[in-house]
Design a protein around this motif. Structure first.
Motif, mmCIF file in Angstrom:
data_model
loop_
_atom_site.group_PDB
_atom_site.id
_atom_site.type_symbol
_atom_site.label_atom_id
_atom_site.label_comp_id
_atom_site.label_asym_id
_atom_site.label_seq_id
_atom_site.Cartn_x
_atom_site.Cartn_y
_atom_site.Cartn_z
ATOM 1 N N GLU A 125 0.832 -1.207 0.000
ATOM 2 C CA GLU A 125 0.000 0.000 0.000
ATOM 3 C C GLU A 125 0.869 1.260 0.000
ATOM 4 O O GLU A 125 0.569 2.236 -0.700
ATOM 5 C CB GLU A 125 -0.924 0.000 1.215
ATOM 6 N N PRO A 155 -0.478 8.500 -6.417
ATOM 7 C CA PRO A 155 -1.232 9.152 -5.349
ATOM 8 C C PRO A 155 -2.726 9.292 -5.624
ATOM 9 O O PRO A 155 -3.490 9.518 -4.707
ATOM 10 C CB PRO A 155 -0.570 10.522 -5.214
ATOM 11 N N ASN A 196 -6.975 4.030 -1.932
ATOM 12 C CA ASN A 196 -6.119 3.310 -1.005
ATOM 13 C C ASN A 196 -6.878 2.258 -0.199
ATOM 14 O O ASN A 196 -6.691 2.110 0.985
ATOM 15 C CB ASN A 196 -5.371 4.276 -0.087
ATOM 16 N N ARG A 203 0.648 4.090 -2.905
ATOM 17 C CA ARG A 203 0.293 5.468 -2.573
ATOM 18 C C ARG A 203 1.355 6.451 -3.065
ATOM 19 O O ARG A 203 1.036 7.550 -3.488
ATOM 20 C CB ARG A 203 0.118 5.632 -1.069
#
Length: 131
Positions: free
Chosen positions: A104, A112, A116, A108
Motif C-alpha cells: 500500500e 497518489p 487506497n 500510494r
C-alpha cells in the motif's frame, strides 16, 4: 521525492535495542522506490553501534540510503541543532493510524490518485508488485 524512513517498527519489527526481523517487503519496496528516482533518508533514533547495525542490516539487503539522520550526506551534525529531517514524506510506524503494509505504501507513493483500499491492496497489489 525525498522520503525519510524510520527503522525500528518500520523496516524491521520493533525490538529496539536489538534488531528485529524484516517486515515483509520493506527493503524490496524501498529499493523499488529508489529505482523510480526517490531519495531515501534513514531517519532513526539509533546512534553509535546500534545505528551501524541498522545501516549494515539494510546494506546486507542491498539497500543504501542517500543520507542517514541528516538532510544530505555532507551535512555536519552539531549537537545544538535539531535532528529534524526535511523530507516530502515520512514513513514511520508511529504515524497516525499505524504503518500500512509496504504494498500500500508503494502504491500510494507511485500513484497518489489511486484509491487506497486495503482490500484491493491485499488482493491485487502485493501479487502484482512482487509476484
Amino acid at each position: 521525492m525525498i522520503i525519510a524512513v524510520d527503522f525500528d517498527g518500520t523496516i524491521v519489527e520493533q525490538k529496539y535495542p536489538k534488531l528485529g526481523k524484516e517486515i515483509p517487503f520493506a527493503t524490496s519496496t524501498l529499493k523499488m522506490l529508489q529505482e523510480k528516482g526517490h531519495q531515501l533518508i534513514l531517519w532513526t533514533y539509533r546512534s553509535g553501534k546500534k545505528l551501524d547495525d541498522a545501516i549494515e542490516f539494510c546494506r546486507s539487503k542491498g539497500l543504501e540510503f542517500y543520507a542517514v539522520n541528516k538532510n544530505y550526506p555532507e551535512e555536519v551534525f552539531e549537537s545544538h541543532i535539531s535532528r529534524k529531517i526535511k523530507a516530502d514524506m515520512y514513513i514511520d510506524d508511529m504515524n497516525f493510524g499505524g504503518l500500512p503494509d509496504w504494498g500500500e505504501i508503494y502504491q500510494r507513493i507511485t500513484d497518489p490518485n489511486r484509491t487506497n483500499s486495503k482490500e484491493k491492496t491485499h488482493k491485487k497489489g502485493l501479487a502484482r508488485i512482487f509476484g
